[in-house]
Scaffold this motif. Structure first.
Motif, PDB file in Angstrom:
ATOM      1  N   GLN A  70       0.704  -1.156   0.241  1.00 19.59           N
ATOM      2  CA  GLN A  70      -0.197   0.496  -0.106  1.00 19.59           C
ATOM      3  C   GLN A  70       0.998   1.034  -0.445  1.00 19.59           C
ATOM      4  O   GLN A  70       1.444   1.792   1.227  1.00 19.59           O
ATOM      5  CB  GLN A  70      -0.566  -0.172   1.109  1.00 19.59           C
ATOM      6  CG  GLN A  70      -1.975   1.078   1.184  1.00 19.59           C
ATOM      7  CD  GLN A  70      -2.824   0.773   2.174  1.00 19.59           C
ATOM      8  OE1 GLN A  70      -2.984  -0.268   2.649  1.00 19.59           O
ATOM      9  NE2 GLN A  70      -4.244   1.718   2.613  1.00 19.59           N
ATOM     10  N   CYS A  71       0.315   2.394  -1.389  1.00 26.02           N
ATOM     11  CA  CYS A  71       1.739   3.166  -1.067  1.00 26.02           C
ATOM     12  C   CYS A  71       0.772   4.228  -1.990  1.00 26.02           C
ATOM     13  O   CYS A  71       0.095   4.557  -1.701  1.00 26.02           O
ATOM     14  CB  CYS A  71       2.614   2.480  -2.506  1.00 26.02           C
ATOM     15  SG  CYS A  71       4.062   1.848  -1.598  1.00 26.02           S
ATOM     16  N   LYS A  72       1.433   5.658  -1.983  1.00 22.30           N
ATOM     17  CA  LYS A  72       1.332   6.294  -2.869  1.00 22.30           C
ATOM     18  C   LYS A  72       0.739   6.829  -3.890  1.00 22.30           C
ATOM     19  O   LYS A  72      -0.007   7.622  -4.629  1.00 22.30           O
ATOM     20  CB  LYS A  72       1.734   8.338  -2.251  1.00 22.30           C
ATOM     21  CG  LYS A  72       2.307   8.355  -0.865  1.00 22.30           C
ATOM     22  CD  LYS A  72       3.504   9.382  -0.817  1.00 22.30           C
ATOM     23  CE  LYS A  72       2.768   9.559   1.002  1.00 22.30           C
ATOM     24  NZ  LYS A  72       4.342  10.464   1.327  1.00 22.30           N
ATOM     25  N   SER A  73       1.789   5.919  -4.653  1.00 21.41           N
ATOM     26  CA  SER A  73       1.436   5.572  -6.370  1.00 21.41           C
ATOM     27  C   SER A  73       2.159   4.437  -6.540  1.00 21.41           C
ATOM     28  O   SER A  73       2.134   3.403  -5.662  1.00 21.41           O
ATOM     29  CB  SER A  73       2.528   6.326  -6.680  1.00 21.41           C
ATOM     30  OG  SER A  73       3.670   6.098  -6.805  1.00 21.41           O
ATOM     31  N   PHE A  74       1.209   3.537  -7.973  1.00 26.29           N
ATOM     32  CA  PHE A  74       1.190   2.496  -8.464  1.00 26.29           C
ATOM     33  C   PHE A  74       2.342   2.151  -8.421  1.00 26.29           C
ATOM     34  O   PHE A  74       3.189   1.502  -8.190  1.00 26.29           O
ATOM     35  CB  PHE A  74       0.269   2.103  -9.476  1.00 26.29           C
ATOM     36  CG  PHE A  74      -0.995   2.232  -8.589  1.00 26.29           C
ATOM     37  CD1 PHE A  74      -1.570   0.688  -7.965  1.00 26.29           C
ATOM     38  CD2 PHE A  74      -2.132   2.786  -9.330  1.00 26.29           C
ATOM     39  CE1 PHE A  74      -3.052   1.109  -7.493  1.00 26.29           C
ATOM     40  CE2 PHE A  74      -3.963   2.781  -9.111  1.00 26.29           C
ATOM     41  CZ  PHE A  74      -3.412   1.603  -7.944  1.00 26.29           C
ATOM     42  N   GLU A  75       3.101   3.484  -8.980  1.00 29.74           N
ATOM     43  CA  GLU A  75       4.884   3.122  -9.664  1.00 29.74           C
ATOM     44  C   GLU A  75       5.722   2.621  -8.370  1.00 29.74           C
ATOM     45  O   GLU A  75       6.326   1.143  -8.527  1.00 29.74           O
ATOM     46  CB  GLU A  75       5.343   4.249 -10.367  1.00 29.74           C
ATOM     47  CG  GLU A  75       4.190   4.419 -11.540  1.00 29.74           C
ATOM     48  CD  GLU A  75       3.567   5.099 -11.126  1.00 29.74           C
ATOM     49  OE1 GLU A  75       2.350   5.256 -10.773  1.00 29.74           O
ATOM     50  OE2 GLU A  75       2.983   5.333 -12.468  1.00 29.74           O
ATOM     51  N   GLU A  76       5.374   3.256  -6.932  1.00 25.80           N
ATOM     52  CA  GLU A  76       5.986   3.061  -6.152  1.00 25.80           C
ATOM     53  C   GLU A  76       5.990   1.536  -5.102  1.00 25.80           C
ATOM     54  O   GLU A  76       6.443   0.890  -4.732  1.00 25.80           O
ATOM     55  CB  GLU A  76       5.763   3.816  -5.027  1.00 25.80           C
ATOM     56  CG  GLU A  76       6.421   4.048  -4.004  1.00 25.80           C
ATOM     57  CD  GLU A  76       6.238   4.898  -2.602  1.00 25.80           C
ATOM     58  OE1 GLU A  76       6.477   4.714  -1.505  1.00 25.80           O
ATOM     59  OE2 GLU A  76       5.025   5.978  -2.733  1.00 25.80           O
ATOM     60  N   GLY A  77       4.345   1.300  -5.313  1.00 25.71           N
ATOM     61  CA  GLY A  77       3.637   0.281  -4.428  1.00 25.71           C
ATOM     62  C   GLY A  77       4.585  -1.534  -5.764  1.00 25.71           C
ATOM     63  O   GLY A  77       4.959  -2.877  -5.512  1.00 25.71           O
ATOM     64  N   ALA A  78       4.444  -1.139  -6.803  1.00 26.67           N
ATOM     65  CA  ALA A  78       5.387  -2.032  -7.898  1.00 26.67           C
ATOM     66  C   ALA A  78       6.865  -2.372  -7.657  1.00 26.67           C
ATOM     67  O   ALA A  78       7.085  -3.134  -7.874  1.00 26.67           O
ATOM     68  CB  ALA A  78       5.190  -1.734  -9.298  1.00 26.67           C
ATOM     69  N   ASP A  79       7.459  -0.881  -7.049  1.00 28.19           N
ATOM     70  CA  ASP A  79       8.759  -1.561  -7.018  1.00 28.19           C
ATOM     71  C   ASP A  79       8.854  -2.157  -5.946  1.00 28.19           C
ATOM     72  O   ASP A  79       9.581  -3.186  -5.782  1.00 28.19           O
ATOM     73  CB  ASP A  79       9.507   0.078  -7.055  1.00 28.19           C
ATOM     74  CG  ASP A  79       9.958   0.432  -8.393  1.00 28.19           C
ATOM     75  OD1 ASP A  79       9.541   0.005  -9.302  1.00 28.19           O
ATOM     76  OD2 ASP A  79       9.574   2.208  -8.317  1.00 28.19           O
TER      77      ASP A  79
END
Length: 100
Positions: A70-79
């Protein structure tokens, strides 16, 4: 690797889907027996800024690895999820080598 990306409660643009595919393809470098992966992108209806949920299920022979971030953006979550899956796949590969 075949990546099934599903976005829940919103429409994901092609750029995000391509980004997820690109990140998940990196897992093939660490473990070549990955069958497929399912990715779920969800948005929670909360006032919290970290309302993007990135969930991935990677199928390998005899098992499946599941990661939820769970993150602020999907890109950060994907990483973050790919880094976690990378560690799990390396650990699995080491265990298989130990049995040979």
């Amino acid at each position: 690797m075949k990546v099934n990306t599903q976005s829940v409660n919103f429409n994901a643009d092609q750029k995000l889907i391509d980004f997820v595919q690109q990140r998940m393809d990196k897992l093939d470098m660490f473990y070549d027996k990955v069958i497929k992966s399912d990715v779920f992108l969800k948005v929670e209806n909360t006032s919290n800024k970290e309302n993007k949920i990135f969930e991935a299920r990677v199928s390998v022979p005899g098992d499946s690895l599941i990661v939820k971030k769970q993150c602020k953006s999907f890109e950060e979550g994907a990483d973050m999820a790919v880094a976690s899956l990378e560690r799990q796949l390396k650990k699995r590969k080491e265990k298989l080598r130990a049995h040979l």
